[in-house]
Motif scaffolding. Sequence first.
Motif, PDB file in Angstrom:
ATOM      1  N   GLN A 226       0.833  -1.207   0.000  1.00 38.08           N
ATOM      2  CA  GLN A 226       0.000   0.000   0.000  1.00 38.08           C
ATOM      3  C   GLN A 226       0.866   1.255   0.000  1.00 38.08           C
ATOM      4  OE1 GLN A 226      -2.990  -0.148   3.134  1.00 38.08           O
ATOM      5  NE2 GLN A 226      -3.158  -2.372   2.917  1.00 38.08           N
ATOM      6  N   ALA A 227       1.953   1.233   0.780  1.00 39.92           N
ATOM      7  CA  ALA A 227       2.838   2.394   0.848  1.00 39.92           C
ATOM      8  C   ALA A 227       3.538   2.635  -0.484  1.00 39.92           C
ATOM      9  CB  ALA A 227       3.867   2.190   1.952  1.00 39.92           C
ATOM     10  N   LEU A 228       3.923   1.574  -1.169  1.00 39.96           N
ATOM     11  CA  LEU A 228       4.602   1.737  -2.457  1.00 39.96           C
ATOM     12  C   LEU A 228       3.704   2.410  -3.486  1.00 39.96           C
ATOM     13  CD1 LEU A 228       6.526  -1.642  -2.804  1.00 39.96           C
ATOM     14  CD2 LEU A 228       7.478   0.607  -2.280  1.00 39.96           C
ATOM     15  N   ARG A 229       2.410   2.172  -3.402  1.00 39.71           N
ATOM     16  CA  ARG A 229       1.500   2.842  -4.338  1.00 39.71           C
ATOM     17  C   ARG A 229       1.424   4.335  -4.066  1.00 39.71           C
ATOM     18  NH1 ARG A 229      -1.400  -2.150  -3.705  1.00 39.71           N
ATOM     19  NH2 ARG A 229      -2.712  -1.307  -2.033  1.00 39.71           N
ATOM     20  N   LEU A 230       1.695   4.731  -2.832  1.00 50.38           N
ATOM     21  CA  LEU A 230       1.638   6.143  -2.456  1.00 50.38           C
ATOM     22  C   LEU A 230       2.998   6.830  -2.588  1.00 50.38           C
ATOM     23  CD1 LEU A 230      -0.594   5.771   0.719  1.00 50.38           C
ATOM     24  CD2 LEU A 230      -1.301   6.641  -1.522  1.00 50.38           C
ATOM     25  N   ILE A 231       4.072   6.043  -2.533  1.00 47.83           N
ATOM     26  CA  ILE A 231       5.434   6.584  -2.653  1.00 47.83           C
ATOM     27  C   ILE A 231       6.131   5.800  -3.759  1.00 47.83           C
ATOM     28  CG2 ILE A 231       7.509   7.286  -1.391  1.00 47.83           C
ATOM     29  CD1 ILE A 231       6.019   6.730   1.198  1.00 47.83           C
ATOM     30  N   PRO A 232       5.854   6.110  -5.023  1.00 49.52           N
ATOM     31  CA  PRO A 232       6.368   5.300  -6.140  1.00 49.52           C
ATOM     32  C   PRO A 232       7.887   5.189  -6.181  1.00 49.52           C
ATOM     33  CG  PRO A 232       4.646   6.808  -6.882  1.00 49.52           C
ATOM     34  CD  PRO A 232       4.984   7.207  -5.486  1.00 49.52           C
ATOM     35  N   ALA A 233       8.588   6.202  -5.676  1.00 52.63           N
ATOM     36  CA  ALA A 233      10.050   6.168  -5.737  1.00 52.63           C
ATOM     37  C   ALA A 233      10.667   5.300  -4.643  1.00 52.63           C
ATOM     38  CB  ALA A 233      10.608   7.588  -5.640  1.00 52.63           C
ATOM     39  N   ALA A 234       9.872   4.877  -3.677  1.00 51.15           N
ATOM     40  CA  ALA A 234      10.399   4.048  -2.592  1.00 51.15           C
ATOM     41  C   ALA A 234      10.713   2.644  -3.101  1.00 51.15           C
ATOM     42  CB  ALA A 234       9.407   3.983  -1.448  1.00 51.15           C
ATOM     43  N   ARG A 235      11.605   1.963  -2.388  1.00 52.63           N
ATOM     44  CA  ARG A 235      11.914   0.566  -2.654  1.00 52.63           C
ATOM     45  C   ARG A 235      11.456  -0.265  -1.461  1.00 52.63           C
ATOM     46  NH1 ARG A 235      16.739  -0.547  -1.948  1.00 52.63           N
ATOM     47  NH2 ARG A 235      16.728  -2.514  -3.080  1.00 52.63           N
ATOM     48  N   ALA A 236      11.208  -1.523  -1.702  1.00 49.16           N
ATOM     49  CA  ALA A 236      10.808  -2.419  -0.623  1.00 49.16           C
ATOM     50  C   ALA A 236      11.553  -3.735  -0.729  1.00 49.16           C
ATOM     51  CB  ALA A 236       9.300  -2.669  -0.645  1.00 49.16           C
ATOM     52  N   VAL A 237      11.935  -4.258   0.420  1.00 45.35           N
ATOM     53  CA  VAL A 237      12.467  -5.613   0.527  1.00 45.35           C
ATOM     54  C   VAL A 237      11.670  -6.294   1.625  1.00 45.35           C
ATOM     55  CG1 VAL A 237      14.438  -7.061   1.114  1.00 45.35           C
ATOM     56  CG2 VAL A 237      14.784  -4.987  -0.248  1.00 45.35           C
ATOM     57  N   VAL A 238      10.905  -7.313   1.243  1.00 51.13           N
ATOM     58  CA  VAL A 238      10.108  -8.083   2.198  1.00 51.13           C
ATOM     59  C   VAL A 238      10.715  -9.487   2.264  1.00 51.13           C
ATOM     60  CG1 VAL A 238       7.821  -8.949   2.797  1.00 51.13           C
ATOM     61  CG2 VAL A 238       8.053  -6.718   1.676  1.00 51.13           C
ATOM     62  N   LEU A 239      11.207  -9.838   3.427  1.00 48.37           N
ATOM     63  CA  LEU A 239      11.947 -11.085   3.604  1.00 48.37           C
ATOM     64  C   LEU A 239      11.012 -12.213   4.031  1.00 48.37           C
ATOM     65  CD1 LEU A 239      14.992  -9.618   5.566  1.00 48.37           C
ATOM     66  CD2 LEU A 239      14.865 -10.119   3.114  1.00 48.37           C
ATOM     67  N   ASP A 240      11.059 -13.316   3.290  1.00 41.86           N
ATOM     68  CA  ASP A 240      10.283 -14.490   3.666  1.00 41.86           C
ATOM     69  C   ASP A 240      10.894 -15.156   4.899  1.00 41.86           C
ATOM     70  OD1 ASP A 240       8.419 -14.271   1.584  1.00 41.86           O
ATOM     71  OD2 ASP A 240       9.809 -15.225   0.179  1.00 41.86           O
ATOM     72  N   GLU A 241      10.050 -15.860   5.637  1.00 46.32           N
ATOM     73  CA  GLU A 241      10.442 -16.540   6.862  1.00 46.32           C
ATOM     74  C   GLU A 241      11.111 -15.566   7.835  1.00 46.32           C
ATOM     75  OE1 GLU A 241      12.434 -20.258   6.470  1.00 46.32           O
ATOM     76  OE2 GLU A 241      11.194 -20.908   4.799  1.00 46.32           O
ATOM     77  N   ALA A 242      10.477 -14.410   8.009  1.00 47.84           N
ATOM     78  CA  ALA A 242      10.979 -13.398   8.930  1.00 47.84           C
ATOM     79  C   ALA A 242       9.798 -12.693   9.580  1.00 47.84           C
ATOM     80  CB  ALA A 242      11.867 -12.385   8.202  1.00 47.84           C
ATOM     81  N   GLY A 243       9.838 -12.579  10.896  1.00 51.81           N
ATOM     82  CA  GLY A 243       8.799 -11.886  11.629  1.00 51.81           C
ATOM     83  C   GLY A 243       9.175 -10.440  11.887  1.00 51.81           C
ATOM     84  N   HIS A 244       8.649  -9.893  12.987  1.00 55.99           N
ATOM     85  CA  HIS A 244       8.922  -8.498  13.319  1.00 55.99           C
ATOM     86  C   HIS A 244      10.420  -8.262  13.504  1.00 55.99           C
ATOM     87  CE1 HIS A 244       7.954  -4.507  14.641  1.00 55.99           C
ATOM     88  NE2 HIS A 244       8.469  -4.694  15.832  1.00 55.99           N
TER      89      HIS A 244
END
Length: 263
Positions: A226-244
């Motif tokens: 959702q944040a990436l749709r609002l901040i197109p220039a941002a990058r995201a890395v979402v790590l699998d098998e990782a909690g908080h």
Amino acid sequence: MFVESLVPVSVEPEVKLFVARSDGPAERTLLVIHGGPDWDHTYLRRPLDELAGTCRVVLPDLRGCGRSTSGLADDQYTPDAVVSDLVALLDSLEVDDADVLGFSYGGLIAQRLAITAPRRVRRLIVASSSVLPVSRKEEKRWDGDTRSMAVAGAATDVWRPQARAEYLQRLEGVRFSEEWLRPLRKGILPSPRVDDAPRRLAALRIPLLLLHGRQDTTFPAELVDQALRLIPAARAVVLDEAGHMAHVDQPKRWLDAVVEHLT
């Protein structure tokens, strides 16, 4: 690995921050803002200690936390006061602008710092946090004794069972306080969130990384999309098998994402 010192950041009230600093060039300073906020910085030292030499890692305990000044009046524990402390810390270290990594509650403070003092933030990493509002669930984590809550939450905060024993050892070394809980329980603690944060962060054009664990139950990972749709220039890395505590679950992949963003 780290040099520790007390750094004065406020005269009225008198506040000194306990700060751990690694070797590294001042022009490549990474300021790390811990979460809680009634924790200290030590649970974040690894794997960030591996950056020593290539950049100067600066890990303060926020006011009222760890070995920093405590015992302040309840109205002195506010997000704006923390931002002022951090700006004063950069001044004391003679750092014009720094890369900033904010973790969990610290991610909210990091956003406030970037929006309040954008010239002081070169790159921003919001780790295990969110630029979008979350339910009151994030506040419910503060009910009760901080240490007991942290230990009880280990089963969900750390997704991989084999990583939990090491995480619990880290928690043994954290100097938990109850300073911020007092104004929270009295209902006088201001929210750390900045109004319309996604739009304001997008307007700043500060390089932004959203670093998250796929199984984070505190700040759900779907908020990243959702944040990436609002901040197109941002990058995201979402790590699998990782909690908080994604840096505990996946330390190498987490650190690789940090290094890539800072390079």
